[in-house]
Scaffold this motif. Structure first.
Motif, PDB file in Angstrom:
ATOM      1  N   GLN A  43     -10.961  -6.019   3.186  1.00  0.00           N
ATOM      2  CA  GLN A  43     -10.171  -6.688   4.075  1.00  0.00           C
ATOM      3  C   GLN A  43     -10.374  -6.659   5.689  1.00  0.00           C
ATOM      4  O   GLN A  43      -9.940  -7.246   6.357  1.00  0.00           O
ATOM      5  CB  GLN A  43      -8.795  -5.910   3.583  1.00  0.00           C
ATOM      6  N   SER A  47      -9.750  -9.406   7.978  1.00  0.00           N
ATOM      7  CA  SER A  47      -8.727  -9.239   9.095  1.00  0.00           C
ATOM      8  C   SER A  47      -9.573  -9.863  10.288  1.00  0.00           C
ATOM      9  O   SER A  47      -9.018 -10.348  11.113  1.00  0.00           O
ATOM     10  CB  SER A  47      -8.272  -7.955   8.992  1.00  0.00           C
ATOM     11  N   ALA A  51      -8.579 -12.315  13.057  1.00  0.00           N
ATOM     12  CA  ALA A  51      -8.472 -11.915  14.385  1.00  0.00           C
ATOM     13  C   ALA A  51      -9.579 -12.707  15.428  1.00  0.00           C
ATOM     14  O   ALA A  51      -8.947 -13.125  16.580  1.00  0.00           O
ATOM     15  CB  ALA A  51      -8.620 -10.557  14.713  1.00  0.00           C
ATOM     16  N   SER A 228       1.355 -12.117   8.824  1.00  0.00           N
ATOM     17  CA  SER A 228       1.004 -10.757   8.166  1.00  0.00           C
ATOM     18  C   SER A 228       1.599 -10.785   6.766  1.00  0.00           C
ATOM     19  O   SER A 228       0.649 -10.327   5.975  1.00  0.00           O
ATOM     20  CB  SER A 228       1.970  -9.440   8.908  1.00  0.00           C
ATOM     21  N   LEU A 231      -0.914 -13.158   4.913  1.00  0.00           N
ATOM     22  CA  LEU A 231      -2.446 -12.835   4.547  1.00  0.00           C
ATOM     23  C   LEU A 231      -2.469 -11.679   3.704  1.00  0.00           C
ATOM     24  O   LEU A 231      -3.614 -11.170   3.126  1.00  0.00           O
ATOM     25  CB  LEU A 231      -3.041 -12.580   6.161  1.00  0.00           C
ATOM     26  N   GLY A 235      -5.603 -12.028   0.899  1.00  0.00           N
ATOM     27  CA  GLY A 235      -6.675 -11.551   0.985  1.00  0.00           C
ATOM     28  C   GLY A 235      -7.013 -10.932  -0.340  1.00  0.00           C
ATOM     29  O   GLY A 235      -8.287 -10.531  -0.396  1.00  0.00           O
ATOM     30  N   GLY A 368      -3.329 -11.062  11.249  1.00  0.00           N
ATOM     31  CA  GLY A 368      -4.360 -10.707  10.229  1.00  0.00           C
ATOM     32  C   GLY A 368      -4.797  -9.343  10.552  1.00  0.00           C
ATOM     33  O   GLY A 368      -5.292  -9.053   9.362  1.00  0.00           O
ATOM     34  N   LEU A 369      -4.553  -8.980  11.655  1.00  0.00           N
ATOM     35  CA  LEU A 369      -5.201  -7.353  11.866  1.00  0.00           C
ATOM     36  C   LEU A 369      -4.049  -6.502  11.010  1.00  0.00           C
ATOM     37  O   LEU A 369      -4.484  -5.524  10.605  1.00  0.00           O
ATOM     38  CB  LEU A 369      -5.168  -6.872  13.361  1.00  0.00           C
ATOM     39  N   PRO A 372      -3.575  -7.667   5.941  1.00  0.00           N
ATOM     40  CA  PRO A 372      -4.694  -7.271   5.081  1.00  0.00           C
ATOM     41  C   PRO A 372      -5.277  -5.958   5.107  1.00  0.00           C
ATOM     42  O   PRO A 372      -5.417  -5.109   4.143  1.00  0.00           O
ATOM     43  CB  PRO A 372      -5.844  -8.165   5.544  1.00  0.00           C
ATOM     44  N   ILE A 373      -5.268  -5.341   6.406  1.00  0.00           N
ATOM     45  CA  ILE A 373      -5.722  -3.783   6.547  1.00  0.00           C
ATOM     46  C   ILE A 373      -4.891  -2.845   5.901  1.00  0.00           C
ATOM     47  O   ILE A 373      -5.297  -1.971   5.243  1.00  0.00           O
ATOM     48  CB  ILE A 373      -6.114  -3.526   8.142  1.00  0.00           C
TER      49      ILE A 373
END
Length: 418
Positions: A43, A47, A51, A228, A231, A235, A368-369, A372-373
């Motif tokens: 991820q 991500s 980004a 957010s 994603l 992912g 995206g940051l 998924p993270i």
């Protein structure tokens, strides 16, 4: 053939290649099995790609406004394909090299190409901003269907790294030649000297002026929430599906294709709808229904059932339930990429659209940051995506409420003649 239709076709083909991003879940399990990647590491690649796209768009938008789209797309194509070649030929399965090649270099290239084709398309078709944006970015959704299926077959034949290499070669061979057809319409003239009956544009705003408006920050925050939430699901879609009882790998792969079909349909349909009823009402519809659909997903994997009895497909994991959720979440997620460019153009003008939408698109990078993270970390620690999906649902409810605060000029009845 009229130049603007050639540009539209080329834009859709380039976006088809850029759709590789949304097929990333196909690579998750192969990377874990072949090279020992964790869920979080897979991820992080995803991500950082998101980004990097957003960061590139921030600079590329202003650059292409100044020098035109052709050089910017060529530069983006070189990085986009080159990043995949780097990961395929030199990584030997190294996380650091793959995250550099695909997560960063390819992401930057994708951003440069993405903003240039979208902004140019809107400039050539000013009378149908929502629909044309939907058609162009719909190519990205269509690309996911093709690339996800192709990736699955290539991974079986040549492995993950061989697949990266093949994609790198194809992307270079497609994007760079297509870039040659792009140019902005003549200054001071519309694409075909169309007499636009739509709402007279307010003052054409620069990026600095746009930053001073509440409208920008409302739209930007909504975009962060929507990106957010979507994603988080994209992912890990295939690997998530494979973990569900009764869902095979083939079924999970089908869910990726179903998501991609919805993604394409949403970009076009809700882009068209925003031209008819306005972006504010369309955004509310998109976010409230997305929140409801994520609640169905939560109901399906949660020990507590709170959905109505007449919807049994959401009571436990099933291909029918996974398919419906994937289709509708794809539909609404895809709409972000036609609604927010259109909303930016309608709110702040077309003249500086590349720069302005580049700033708006940073919301996608932040999303995206975040999404998924967080999902990867929750999955590694708990073995379940339940709490991540609850967070995604809350974010969509917040975005729906914010859409009621956005402003949109009253539209004349003859704004979009049939």
């Amino acid at each position: 053939m009229n130049r603007r239709w050639v540009i539209l076709g080329a834009a859709m083909l380039i976006q088809l290649c850029l759709g590789t991003l949304y097929a990333w879940s196909v690579f998750v399990n192969p990377l874990k099995i072949a090279y020992g990647f964790t869920n979080t590491q897979t991820q992080i690649v995803f991500s950082l790609n998101v980004a990097a796209i957003a960061l590139a768009v921030l600079f590329a938008g202003r650059w292409q406004d100044k020098i035109g789209p052709r050089k910017v797309i060529v530069f983006g194509g070189l990085l986009f394909g080159g990043g995949y070649l780097l990961a395929g030929l030199l990584s030997q399965g190294s996380f650091a090299v793959i995250v550099t090649g695909i997560g960063i270099i390819s992401g930057i290239g994708s951003g440069f190409a993405y903003i240039s084709v979208v902004a140019t398309g809107i400039k050539w078709f000013p009378e149908r901003k929502g629909l044309i944006t939907g058609l162009i970015v719909g190519g990205m959704g269509s690309g996911t269907i093709i690339i996800a299926e192709l990736s699955s077959h290539l991974i079986q034949q040549v492995g993950v790294l061989g697949t990266f290499t093949a994609f790198g070669i194809v992307f270079l061979a497609v994007v760079i030649p297509l870039a040659m057809v792009f140019k902005n319409p003549p200054v001071g003239a519309e694409a075909e000297k169309i007499e636009e009956p739509q709402v007279v544009m307010k003052k054409e705003m620069t990026r600095r002026e746009m930053f001073k408006t509440m409208q920008f920050w409302i739209l930007w925050t909504m975009f962060v929430c929507g990106a957010s939430a979507g994603l988080m699901y994209i992912g890990i879609l295939k690997s998530f599906g494979e973990r569900l009882p009764g869902i095979t790998s083939v079924m999970a792969g089908a869910a990726v294709a179903i998501f991609a079909l919805g993604n394409t349909a949403g970009r076009i349909s809700l882009g068209w709808l925003s031209d008819k009823i306005g972006f504010r009402k369309t955004l509310f519809f998109m976010f409230i229904t997305q929140a409801l659909m994520i609640s169905a997903l939560v109901n399906m994997i949660s020990p507590y059932n709170f959905w109505p009895d007449f919807l049994p497909i959401f009571y436990q994991p099933s291909m029918a339930g996974l398919g419906v959720v994937s289709a509708w979440m794809g539909f609404n997620f895809g709409a972000n990429f036609s609604l927010f460019p259109s909303a930016t153009a309608k709110s702040f003008g077309i003249k500086n659209l590349g720069a302005n939408y580049g700033a708006m698109f940073t919301a996608y990078g932040i999303g995206g940051l975040i999404g998924p993270i967080i999902n990867g970390k929750i999955l590694d620690r708990t073995g379940s995506c339940l709490y991540a999906f609850i967070l995604a649902m809350v974010l969509c409810f917040i975005a729906a409420l914010l859409s009621l605060c956005a402003k949109e000029e009253n539209r004349r009845k003859d704004a979009y003649p049939e």
